[in-house]
Design a protein around this motif. Structure first.
Motif, PDB file in Angstrom:
ATOM      1  N   UNK A  76       0.851  -1.197   0.000  1.00 61.63           N
ATOM      2  CA  UNK A  76       0.000   0.000   0.000  1.00 61.63           C
ATOM      3  C   UNK A  76       0.883   1.243   0.000  1.00 61.63           C
ATOM      4  N   UNK A  77       0.958   1.912  -1.138  1.00 64.98           N
ATOM      5  CA  UNK A  77       1.746   3.137  -1.223  1.00 64.98           C
ATOM      6  C   UNK A  77       1.103   4.239  -0.403  1.00 64.98           C
ATOM      7  N   UNK A  78      -0.233   4.326  -0.511  1.00 65.01           N
ATOM      8  CA  UNK A  78      -1.028   5.266   0.263  1.00 65.01           C
ATOM      9  C   UNK A  78      -2.317   4.561   0.643  1.00 65.01           C
ATOM     10  N   UNK A  79      -3.210   5.281   1.298  1.00 63.35           N
ATOM     11  CA  UNK A  79      -4.498   4.695   1.664  1.00 63.35           C
ATOM     12  C   UNK A  79      -5.292   4.281   0.440  1.00 63.35           C
ATOM     13  N   UNK A  80      -5.022   4.924  -0.729  1.00 64.16           N
ATOM     14  CA  UNK A  80      -5.825   4.686  -1.926  1.00 64.16           C
ATOM     15  C   UNK A  80      -5.031   4.080  -3.083  1.00 64.16           C
ATOM     16  N   UNK A  81      -3.803   3.706  -2.837  1.00 61.36           N
ATOM     17  CA  UNK A  81      -2.954   3.269  -3.943  1.00 61.36           C
ATOM     18  C   UNK A  81      -2.101   2.078  -3.501  1.00 61.36           C
ATOM     19  N   UNK A  82      -1.952   1.104  -4.395  1.00 65.24           N
ATOM     20  CA  UNK A  82      -1.152  -0.073  -4.069  1.00 65.24           C
ATOM     21  C   UNK A  82      -0.495  -0.623  -5.323  1.00 65.24           C
ATOM     22  N   UNK A  83       0.594  -1.355  -5.120  1.00 63.96           N
ATOM     23  CA  UNK A  83       1.246  -2.099  -6.199  1.00 63.96           C
ATOM     24  C   UNK A  83       1.354  -3.544  -5.744  1.00 63.96           C
ATOM     25  N   UNK A  84       1.406  -4.461  -6.695  1.00 65.33           N
ATOM     26  CA  UNK A  84       1.530  -5.868  -6.341  1.00 65.33           C
ATOM     27  C   UNK A  84       2.344  -6.605  -7.389  1.00 65.33           C
ATOM     28  N   UNK A  85       2.858  -7.749  -7.001  1.00 65.45           N
ATOM     29  CA  UNK A  85       3.578  -8.620  -7.923  1.00 65.45           C
ATOM     30  C   UNK A  85       3.322 -10.067  -7.569  1.00 65.45           C
ATOM     31  N   UNK A  86       3.472 -10.949  -8.547  1.00 65.16           N
ATOM     32  CA  UNK A  86       3.213 -12.369  -8.289  1.00 65.16           C
ATOM     33  C   UNK A  86       3.982 -13.212  -9.307  1.00 65.16           C
ATOM     34  N   UNK A  87       4.495 -14.343  -8.810  1.00 68.63           N
ATOM     35  CA  UNK A  87       5.075 -15.351  -9.685  1.00 68.63           C
ATOM     36  C   UNK A  87       4.427 -16.678  -9.327  1.00 68.63           C
ATOM     37  N   UNK A  88       4.101 -17.469 -10.340  1.00 70.11           N
ATOM     38  CA  UNK A  88       3.360 -18.695 -10.064  1.00 70.11           C
ATOM     39  C   UNK A  88       3.641 -19.755 -11.110  1.00 70.11           C
ATOM     40  N   UNK A  89       3.377 -20.979 -10.700  1.00 66.56           N
ATOM     41  CA  UNK A  89       3.322 -22.104 -11.632  1.00 66.56           C
ATOM     42  C   UNK A  89       2.076 -22.907 -11.320  1.00 66.56           C
ATOM     43  N   UNK A  90       1.315 -23.202 -12.337  1.00 65.50           N
ATOM     44  CA  UNK A  90       0.108 -24.001 -12.177  1.00 65.50           C
ATOM     45  C   UNK A  90      -0.031 -24.962 -13.335  1.00 65.50           C
ATOM     46  N   UNK A  91      -1.005 -25.831 -13.241  1.00 62.70           N
ATOM     47  CA  UNK A  91      -1.202 -26.814 -14.293  1.00 62.70           C
ATOM     48  C   UNK A  91      -2.657 -27.199 -14.390  1.00 62.70           C
ATOM     49  N   UNK A  92      -2.935 -27.920 -15.430  1.00 60.27           N
ATOM     50  CA  UNK A  92      -4.288 -28.405 -15.693  1.00 60.27           C
ATOM     51  C   UNK A  92      -4.177 -29.824 -16.227  1.00 60.27           C
ATOM     52  N   UNK A  93      -4.811 -30.777 -15.550  1.00 63.01           N
ATOM     53  CA  UNK A  93      -4.762 -32.171 -15.995  1.00 63.01           C
ATOM     54  C   UNK A  93      -5.557 -32.331 -17.279  1.00 63.01           C
ATOM     55  N   UNK A  94      -5.054 -33.147 -18.192  1.00 60.90           N
ATOM     56  CA  UNK A  94      -5.776 -33.423 -19.427  1.00 60.90           C
ATOM     57  C   UNK A  94      -6.807 -34.515 -19.185  1.00 60.90           C
ATOM     58  N   UNK A  95      -7.955 -34.375 -19.804  1.00 62.58           N
ATOM     59  CA  UNK A  95      -9.048 -35.324 -19.581  1.00 62.58           C
ATOM     60  C   UNK A  95      -9.325 -36.108 -20.858  1.00 62.58           C
ATOM     61  N   UNK A  96     -10.550 -36.012 -21.384  1.00 63.14           N
ATOM     62  CA  UNK A  96     -10.956 -36.872 -22.497  1.00 63.14           C
ATOM     63  C   UNK A  96     -10.155 -36.627 -23.768  1.00 63.14           C
ATOM     64  N   UNK A  97      -9.632 -35.417 -23.946  1.00 67.71           N
ATOM     65  CA  UNK A  97      -8.911 -35.119 -25.186  1.00 67.71           C
ATOM     66  C   UNK A  97      -7.548 -35.793 -25.257  1.00 67.71           C
ATOM     67  N   UNK A  98      -7.120 -36.407 -24.163  1.00 65.09           N
ATOM     68  CA  UNK A  98      -5.888 -37.190 -24.179  1.00 65.09           C
ATOM     69  C   UNK A  98      -6.109 -38.555 -24.821  1.00 65.09           C
ATOM     70  N   UNK A  99      -7.369 -39.018 -24.842  1.00 63.86           N
ATOM     71  CA  UNK A  99      -7.697 -40.332 -25.393  1.00 63.86           C
ATOM     72  C   UNK A  99      -7.808 -40.266 -26.923  1.00 63.86           C
ATOM     73  N   UNK A 100      -7.916 -41.385 -27.568  1.00 65.26           N
ATOM     74  CA  UNK A 100      -8.017 -41.498 -29.025  1.00 65.26           C
ATOM     75  C   UNK A 100      -6.884 -40.767 -29.738  1.00 65.26           C
TER      76      UNK A 100
END
Length: 886
Positions: free
Chosen positions: A650-674
């Motif tokens: 919070x730079x001031x009562x009305x102002x803020x900065x933020x940062x984020x680093x992440x790693x995520x994933x999504x499991x494959x479902x039916x489209x992995x078949x055939x």
């Protein structure tokens, strides 16, 4: 499963001892007092569940149903005490407390005219305002949804910054991208759709069973929260790019509404109703839903929309929390709009897109009263007839519960669960081939063949002004069983400046569906396409009443069964530390462990007397029948780790900065078949069971009395495996996407303005199957999207419009044919006739703008007339609503 449980136990054994450390052992100051009071609105009404807290050391409490709160063990000294709640301006008071003092402190909160200080629950284990969160999130209130007059859930999502929702498919099967994260095929693969904090389906891109099919927005929705970026990956399974949460009303405030909407220039009738209220002794309820009847925004020439939804919940509030149960029943039928014949001239780089003669790109539909039944073999090999009028037909019955309690000593517990019994149908005509009559006739019947309509009439020259025929593949998909269970349990502990949350998510998803497709021959006519028969030169009929094949030989035959189960266990933990009054940091991790098992089966070609006339016609000589004697096993495990680290300053009562680093994933479902990625023994190829995204974000947030501004720079690296039925395309790629997301709002007097702009640069950086695609821009990925929504509200009336737009993009990954950018305008007028009674007029796509969202064809022959298969947004529709609120 045993290994999954062992892992859960080990993780919790590591986390729970830290949660169980007594608060006193962490050095709480000697001597403390108590602060108690009441939180009310300016009208004098209680504000139940308002949050009252001090930051240093962290002491917090939730108000009860009467607005009463108690802060216990407050250290002696001077503190800033804060009260906040959704829809009210946060209020801070400074007090000094001495040892053993019982201090009385009341709060009177002003209603918040904008969303500057709304408390965000999606993506926050510790709900807080957007300014205090190191995430990118937008909130859309019910009134704002109604102003945009959406004709589908996809059109609601188009007004959210950062999201590109291709609102051209109807009420489901929508392709949704987030900040340039590509969709190689369809659906919302990296984005999770939730209803009241739990997923609608565990996977967003199941072929012909996307999550939005089982979601209907109506007036029971209180608000929609849209979380974009990497923090979502640790908050829910299979959600590395974002979460969209539809939050229901709970009856905390007495009131309801009844609204009837009719189409002024199209056939549509819909009634929405909802009512909720406290019912005494801490109980409250809410119930509502809708019913509709009509054609939809495109001309199907028969009643193609028919059905509705009912939802209800019952809440019991306690001094330290609440418990809730809820139910939902959905049975709705709406048409699924597939790509259609559209004319393109000019060059690939500078094309002109327009309606084909005899078929409007804005109002035409491939559905026809002349093709309302599809015949073939069913999942068990028996003869089956399906109703094309079913279209997108979700049938869902759900029951769920949730509770949240303050256990004292800084502990709290929350649990949500839901069981949904899902099934239905997805049936829609798809143009596998569109060409002139002579070419089509020769490809089917050879030299000397002739065309006739089913009534025996000859096909005339230049029929319908276009002389075009379609080889239609009927996407006749039976959703046998899409049952879904979710349970999310979280234990939290607050001490000092630290909040710790640990929990376990458990889910089970069934995917059982049958592809039972057939092929037909039709003319191109938006007033009701007609089926055609083909006789060869010898007079032999090659079709059965317009049916070309009991299957899809033009694509290599695609009859199949999927019968798979997905068992998901995901322990997770999150630590948030208020380092100073201005700086908050958080770190979260989630380990998804999946067990996948079941079977899938392909088809055999047999001779079958489908019509039972005792003779085998040409079409009946090669009938696709699912081979249930030869099923392929599915039996593999997967696991992936998601993590996210963020900071908000919070730079001031009305102002803020933020940062984020992440790693995520999504499991494959039916489209992995055939495809080549599941081995004959049922095991899956390593490295392709889940698709990983790494993301970096940095943002700026400004909140003033009359306006807000958000700016977020983002970078994402994405791996994806996928499969597309219409092209038989298997994908194994890596992408890179970066850009800038801007959004904000302003309110001055009676005037308000909301808007957003997202700039994106995306590239295919690796393609394991076709290296020629490397360096190309992913198909349908625009360099920018925007939303502008100004409105004016007087005491009784309101008026406004929205402009939704997108930049140009490529039709396919070869980067030849360009789909032009476009913007379309919606408008609304609300007129208060008397107290509680409002008459509204809404217009969508006022100027009848053609907006191409996808094209099956990636290039044209330049400087001549071409017919491609593409999908446009729907044309202008005007509706009128009468709403009574009470």
């Amino acid at each position: 499963m045993k290994k999954s449980l062992q892992l859960v136990v080990l993780i919790l054994m590591g986390i729970i001892p830290h949660l169980l450390i007594p608060t006193e052992s962490l050095g709480q100051a000697a001597g403390s007092g108590k602060i108690s009071g009441r939180v009310t609105s300016k009208s004098g009404e209680a504000v139940p569940f308002a949050t009252v807290y001090i930051l240093q050391p962290a002491v917090n409490a939730a108000a009860d149903t009467g607005g009463n709160y108690i802060l216990k063990r407050v250290p002696a000294g001077t503190h800033k005490v804060v009260a906040s709640f959704l829809g009210y301006k946060k209020q801070t008071q400074e007090v000094t407390i001495v040892a053993d003092q019982n201090l009385s402190l009341d709060f009177v909160l002003d209603e918040e005219g904008s969303v500057t200080n709304e408390v965000i629950v999606t993506g926050n284990l510790n709900p807080k305002t957007a300014l205090e969160s190191s995430i990118s999130v937008s909130t859309i209130k019910e009134s704002q949804v109604n102003e945009t007059a959406p004709r589908s859930t996809a059109e609601i999502l188009r007004s959210i910054p950062g999201l590109k929702s291709e609102a051209s498919a109807g009420e489901g099967n929508t392709n949704i991208t987030v900040r340039g994260v590509p969709i190689a095929t369809g659906g919302s693969k990296f984005l999770l759709l939730q209803e009241d904090g739990l997923p609608i389906l565990q996977f967003g891109d199941i072929a012909f069973g996307t999550a939005d099919i089982f979601m209907r927005a109506d007036n029971t929705i209180s608000r929609i929260e849209a979380l974009r970026g990497g923090s979502a990956s640790t908050m829910a399974s299979n959600s590395p790019a974002g979460i969209i949460n539809f939050i229901s009303k709970t009856g905390k405030t007495a009131g309801g509404s009844v609204a009837t909407t009719v189409g002024v220039d199209y056939n549509n009738f819909r009634t929405d109703f909802e009512y909720g209220a406290p019912i005494g002794n801490g109980w409250s309820m809410h119930a509502g839903g809708f019913y509709r009847l009509g054609d939809g925004p495109r001309r199907t020439n028969f009643t193609s929309s028919n059905g509705g939804q009912f939802k209800a919940n019952l809440t019991k509030e306690f001094d330290r929390g609440y418990a809730r149960i809820y139910v939902k029943f959905l049975n709705d039928r709406t048409p699924a709009y597939m790509p259609m014949p559209i004319e393109v001239s000019g060059t690939n780089a500078s094309p002109t897109w327009s309606s084909a003669s005899g078929f409007s790109a804005l109002t035409g539909a491939l559905q026809s009263p002349n093709l309302l039944n599809s015949i073939g073999t069913g999942p068990d090999g028996n003869i089956r007839r399906s109703n094309v009028g079913d279209g997108i037909n979700p049938v869902s019955s759900a029951i769920g519960s949730e509770f949240s309690f303050d256990l004292g000593e800084g502990y709290s517990i929350e649990n949500k669960n839901r069981f949904s019994f899902n099934s239905g149908n997805f049936i829609a005509p798809f143009p596998a081939q569109v060409t002139d009559a002579a070419t089509m006739l020769n490809s089917i019947g050879g030299a000397g063949a002739r065309l006739t309509y089913l009534d025996g009439g000859a096909y005339p020259a230049n029929a319908n002004g276009n002389d075009l025929l379609m080889r239609v593949h009927m996407f006749d998909t039976k959703l046998n069983n899409f049952n879904n269970f979710s349970n999310d349990l979280t234990l939290s502990k607050s001490f000092g400046r630290t909040n710790i949350h640990a929990g376990v998510y458990k889910a089970f998803q069934t995917i059982s569906m049958s592809w039972l497709w057939a092929s037909y021959l039709m003319d191109v006519n938006d007033k009701g396409g007609r089926l055609l028969n083909v006789n060869n030169a010898a007079g032999t009929s090659l079709t059965d009443n317009g049916l070309l094949a009991y299957g899809t030989p033009f694509w290599g035959n695609l009859h199949r069964n999927y019968d798979t189960q997905y068992d998901i266990t995901a322990p997770y933990a999150n630590v948030e530390v208020n380092v100073t009054d201005a700086l908050t940091v958080d770190l979260g991790g989630r380990w998804d462990i999946g067990k996948v098992y079941g079977t899938y089966a392909g088809a055999n070609i047999k001779q079958v007397d489908v019509n039972g006339d005792g003779q085998i016609s040409v079409a009946e000589q090669t009938v696709e029948v699912i081979d249930n004697t030869k099923v392929n096993p599915v039996n593999y495990n997967y696991d992936y780790l998601s993590y996210s680290a963020g900071a908000n300053y919070r730079l001031t009562e009305n102002m803020a900065v933020f940062g984020r680093y992440s790693q995520g994933a999504r499991a494959n479902a039916d489209r992995l078949l055939f495809g080549p990625y599941v081995r004959p023994d049922g095991s899956a190829v390593d490295g392709l069971k889940a698709d990983v995204i790494t993301q970096a974000e940095a943002g700026y947030k400004l909140r003033k009395a009359h306006y807000t501004i958000n700016a977020t720079a983002f970078l994402a690296n994405i791996n994806e495996q996928n499969y597309e039925a219409t092209t038989q395309l298997t994908v194994n790629r890596a992408y890179r996407s970066f850009g800038l997301e801007l959004d904000g709002m302003a309110e001055y007097g009676n005037f308000s303005l909301r808007g957003g702009l997202t700039l994106t640069n995306s590239k295919i950086v690796r393609d394991e199957i076709n290296s020629a695609q490397e360096g190309k821009t992913p198909r349908r990925q625009s360099p920018y999207i925007f939303q502008i929504m100004p409105s004016y509200k007087s005491k009784a009336h309101s008026v406004g419009f929205s402009a939704i737009g997108t930049g140009p993009s490529f039709a396919q990954d070869n980067n030849d044919l360009v789909m032009p950018g476009y913007a379309y305008i919606n408008a609304f007028v609300n007129i208060a006739l008397t107290k509680g009674l409002t008459l509204s007029f809404n217009a969508n796509n006022i100027f009848n703008q053609i907006g191409i969202t996808e094209s099956e064809d990636g290039s044209i022959v330049e400087n001549q007339r071409n017919i491609v298969r593409a999908r446009s947004i729907a044309g202008r529709t005007i509706s009128s609503s009468l709403r009574f609120s009470f």
